[in-house]
Design a protein around this motif. Structure first.
Motif, PDB file in Angstrom:
ATOM      1  N   LEU A   1       0.856  -1.184   0.000  1.00 30.41           N
ATOM      2  CA  LEU A   1       0.000   0.000   0.000  1.00 30.41           C
ATOM      3  C   LEU A   1       0.898   1.243   0.000  1.00 30.41           C
ATOM      4  N   GLY A   2       0.684   2.094  -1.000  1.00 26.98           N
ATOM      5  CA  GLY A   2       1.522   3.291  -1.111  1.00 26.98           C
ATOM      6  C   GLY A   2       1.450   4.176   0.122  1.00 26.98           C
ATOM      7  N   CYS A   3       0.279   4.203   0.756  1.00 30.83           N
ATOM      8  CA  CYS A   3       0.141   5.102   1.915  1.00 30.83           C
ATOM      9  C   CYS A   3       0.921   4.616   3.124  1.00 30.83           C
ATOM     10  N   GLN A   4       1.379   3.375   3.066  1.00 30.22           N
ATOM     11  CA  GLN A   4       2.138   2.833   4.196  1.00 30.22           C
ATOM     12  C   GLN A   4       3.649   2.853   3.921  1.00 30.22           C
ATOM     13  N   ILE A   5       4.026   3.431   2.793  1.00 29.39           N
ATOM     14  CA  ILE A   5       5.451   3.538   2.460  1.00 29.39           C
ATOM     15  C   ILE A   5       5.893   4.976   2.709  1.00 29.39           C
ATOM     16  N   HIS A   6       6.685   5.146   3.719  1.00 29.28           N
ATOM     17  CA  HIS A   6       7.124   6.493   4.080  1.00 29.28           C
ATOM     18  C   HIS A   6       8.334   6.901   3.266  1.00 29.28           C
ATOM     19  N   ILE A   7       8.308   8.141   2.844  1.00 23.46           N
ATOM     20  CA  ILE A   7       9.404   8.647   2.018  1.00 23.46           C
ATOM     21  C   ILE A   7      10.601   8.949   2.915  1.00 23.46           C
ATOM     22  N   SER A   8      11.633   8.155   2.741  1.00 23.07           N
ATOM     23  CA  SER A   8      12.844   8.338   3.544  1.00 23.07           C
ATOM     24  C   SER A   8      14.043   8.032   2.656  1.00 23.07           C
ATOM     25  N   GLU A   9      15.197   8.415   3.123  1.00 22.91           N
ATOM     26  CA  GLU A   9      16.424   8.200   2.328  1.00 22.91           C
ATOM     27  C   GLU A   9      16.618   6.739   1.969  1.00 22.91           C
TER      28      GLU A   9
END
Ligand code: FES
Length: 110
Positions: A89-97
């Motif tokens: 689920l895209g909403c559960q993938i946090h944008i991080s390095e």
């Protein structure tokens, strides 16, 4: 690092190399929306609560960079349509390095 690159293939099969900020507490669903890579109303329907699966993506490269699936994500994907072994689920993938260079394709709208 402030920005990362993610390759996102939209529902028409077109691939976009997008830049996402790591310092705005965004998730992948929000990035897809901000670049308007899916029609309004067909992504992020539940607002990122892991309750709709409209943000489902297939991880084509970089799955090892992602955090493990939480119980809610796992439960939602077990009832969603078009699920594959590389679905998240895209909403559960946090944008991080850590996820720089990730490659995903947006799943069909449920
Ligand atoms: S936005 Fe609804 S599950 Fe991700």
């Amino acid at each position: 690092m402030q920005d990362i690159h993610i390759k996102i293939t939209d529902r028409n099969g077109e691939t976009h190399d997008v830049i996402a900020p790591t310092d705005m507490s965004m998730n992948l669903m929000e990035v897809i929306r901000s670049y308007e890579l899916a029609d309004e109303g067909t992504i992020g329907v539940c607002g990122g609560m892991a309750m709709c699966a409209s943000c489902q993506v297939y991880i084509n490269d970089g799955a090892d960079k992602l955090q493990e699936m939480g119980d809610e994500e796992d439960a939602m994907l077990s009832e969603a349509f078009h699920v594959q072994s590389n679905s998240r689920l895209g909403c559960q993938i946090h944008i991080s390095e850590e996820i720089d260079g990730l490659e995903v394709a947006i799943a069909p709208y449920p």
